[in-house]
Scaffold this motif. Structure first.
Motif, PDB file in Angstrom:
ATOM      1  N   LYS A  36      17.094  22.939   2.626  1.00 37.43           N
ATOM      2  CA  LYS A  36      16.361  22.084   4.003  1.00 37.43           C
ATOM      3  C   LYS A  36      16.445  23.217   4.985  1.00 37.43           C
ATOM      4  CE  LYS A  36      15.947  18.371   7.156  1.00 37.43           C
ATOM      5  NZ  LYS A  36      15.499  19.190   8.104  1.00 37.43           N
ATOM      6  N   GLY A  37      17.568  23.940   4.996  1.00 37.73           N
ATOM      7  CA  GLY A  37      17.932  24.910   6.310  1.00 37.73           C
ATOM      8  C   GLY A  37      16.851  25.956   6.096  1.00 37.73           C
ATOM      9  N   LEU A  38      16.934  26.597   4.881  1.00 38.59           N
ATOM     10  CA  LEU A  38      15.898  27.780   4.814  1.00 38.59           C
ATOM     11  C   LEU A  38      14.418  27.200   4.952  1.00 38.59           C
ATOM     12  CD1 LEU A  38      15.002  30.648   4.162  1.00 38.59           C
ATOM     13  CD2 LEU A  38      15.654  30.148   1.711  1.00 38.59           C
ATOM     14  N   LYS A  39      14.077  26.050   4.434  1.00 36.56           N
ATOM     15  CA  LYS A  39      12.739  25.579   4.608  1.00 36.56           C
ATOM     16  C   LYS A  39      12.269  25.355   5.984  1.00 36.56           C
ATOM     17  CE  LYS A  39      11.992  23.475   0.154  1.00 36.56           C
ATOM     18  NZ  LYS A  39      11.815  22.640  -0.814  1.00 36.56           N
ATOM     19  N   ASP A  40      13.435  24.999   6.910  1.00 38.34           N
ATOM     20  CA  ASP A  40      13.384  24.481   8.291  1.00 38.34           C
ATOM     21  C   ASP A  40      13.129  25.929   8.967  1.00 38.34           C
ATOM     22  OD1 ASP A  40      13.602  22.052   8.066  1.00 38.34           O
ATOM     23  OD2 ASP A  40      15.492  21.747   8.855  1.00 38.34           O
ATOM     24  N   GLU A  41      13.808  27.111   8.749  1.00 37.71           N
ATOM     25  CA  GLU A  41      13.552  28.500   9.364  1.00 37.71           C
ATOM     26  C   GLU A  41      12.257  29.022   8.798  1.00 37.71           C
ATOM     27  OE1 GLU A  41      15.555  30.650  11.229  1.00 37.71           O
ATOM     28  OE2 GLU A  41      17.052  28.981  11.367  1.00 37.71           O
ATOM     29  N   LEU A  42      11.740  28.766   7.906  1.00 33.53           N
ATOM     30  CA  LEU A  42      10.483  29.052   7.446  1.00 33.53           C
ATOM     31  C   LEU A  42       9.274  28.318   7.968  1.00 33.53           C
ATOM     32  CD1 LEU A  42      11.015  29.695   3.639  1.00 33.53           C
ATOM     33  CD2 LEU A  42      10.513  31.365   5.153  1.00 33.53           C
ATOM     34  N   ASN A  43       9.554  27.065   8.286  1.00 35.50           N
ATOM     35  CA  ASN A  43       8.623  26.387   9.025  1.00 35.50           C
ATOM     36  C   ASN A  43       8.495  26.722  10.248  1.00 35.50           C
ATOM     37  OD1 ASN A  43       6.816  23.859   9.014  1.00 35.50           O
ATOM     38  ND2 ASN A  43       8.395  22.833  10.231  1.00 35.50           N
ATOM     39  N   GLY A  44       9.560  27.115  11.113  1.00 39.44           N
ATOM     40  CA  GLY A  44       9.497  27.697  12.456  1.00 39.44           C
ATOM     41  C   GLY A  44       8.734  28.924  12.688  1.00 39.44           C
ATOM     42  N   ILE A  45       8.901  29.781  11.525  1.00 44.24           N
ATOM     43  CA  ILE A  45       7.983  31.212  11.519  1.00 44.24           C
ATOM     44  C   ILE A  45       6.417  30.899  11.266  1.00 44.24           C
ATOM     45  CG2 ILE A  45       7.663  33.291   9.992  1.00 44.24           C
ATOM     46  CD1 ILE A  45      10.945  33.253   9.479  1.00 44.24           C
ATOM     47  N   GLN A  46       6.158  29.661  10.318  1.00 41.62           N
ATOM     48  CA  GLN A  46       5.052  29.463  10.068  1.00 41.62           C
ATOM     49  C   GLN A  46       4.310  28.847  11.202  1.00 41.62           C
ATOM     50  OE1 GLN A  46       3.992  25.726   7.823  1.00 41.62           O
ATOM     51  NE2 GLN A  46       3.118  27.237   6.080  1.00 41.62           N
TER      52      GLN A  46
END
Length: 192
Positions: free
Chosen positions: A11-21
């Protein structure tokens, strides 16, 4: 069923990627955006497989993780594949880090999957995380890259190899793990 072998994210990495997206979305006229639940790294696209092939693929995935510890990766740079008429075919985040280890896992998968009838990939592995497809930007790509640069450089552990089913449900692409294995038992115990 349509399937691929890849690495799923926590979830942590997915959240980071979501912020970039989100930065991409704000600076785009349009695009087909990958849901954060679908963020992953594909190692081998299989296409349509039968239920009978799942057991053989499962054995290959198990053999690839037996002597492997988690990989340390860093989000590296924003990139794209295929641009036509100001539309970017795919916008992605590249990774760096333990690439020798990742390439070794990829090599095992390619070799063993060939034995059971899946052709070897002709192209070199270019590990990336797809954020959007068919994107039309409001600004030059170089400026977009500058806007996300400060979000990159974070380090994460990849600790699994997963056979994923890819299907369309209510006009949305959904990835569902069929078989998934952690790279070592110590981490598996910590994730319970």
């Amino acid at each position: 069923m349509r399937a691929f072998i890849g690495m799923d994210f926590d979830k942590g990495l997915k959240d980071e990627l979501n912020g970039i997206q989100k930065v991409l979305k704000i600076n785009s006229k349009k695009g087909n955006w990958v849901p954060s639940s679908n963020f992953h790294i594909t190692l081998k696209f299989l296409g349509d497989i039968s239920e009978e092939q799942v057991d053989a693929i499962d054995r290959i995935i198990k053999s690839a993780v037996v002597n492997t510890s988690p990989l340390s990766i860093t989000l590296d740079k924003l990139g794209y594949f295929n641009i036509r008429s100001n539309q970017y075919g795919v916008i992605w985040i590249g990774i760096k880090g333990e690439m020798m280890k990742l390439n070794a896992i990829y090599g095992i998968i390619e070799k063993e999957m060939k034995v059971i009838g899946f052709p070897k990939e002709k192209r070199k592995l270019t590990p990336h995380i797809t954020l959007g497809r068919r994107v039309i930007l409001d600004l030059p790509f170089s400026q977009l890259r500058e806007q996300v640069d400060h979000e990159l450089g974070k380090e994460f552990l990849l600790d699994n190899l997963t056979l994923m089913k890819s299907e369309e449900i209510m006009r949305k692409r959904v990835y569902t793990p069929i078989k998934s294995y952690k790279f070592n038992k110590i981490l598996e115990k910590n994730h319970r």
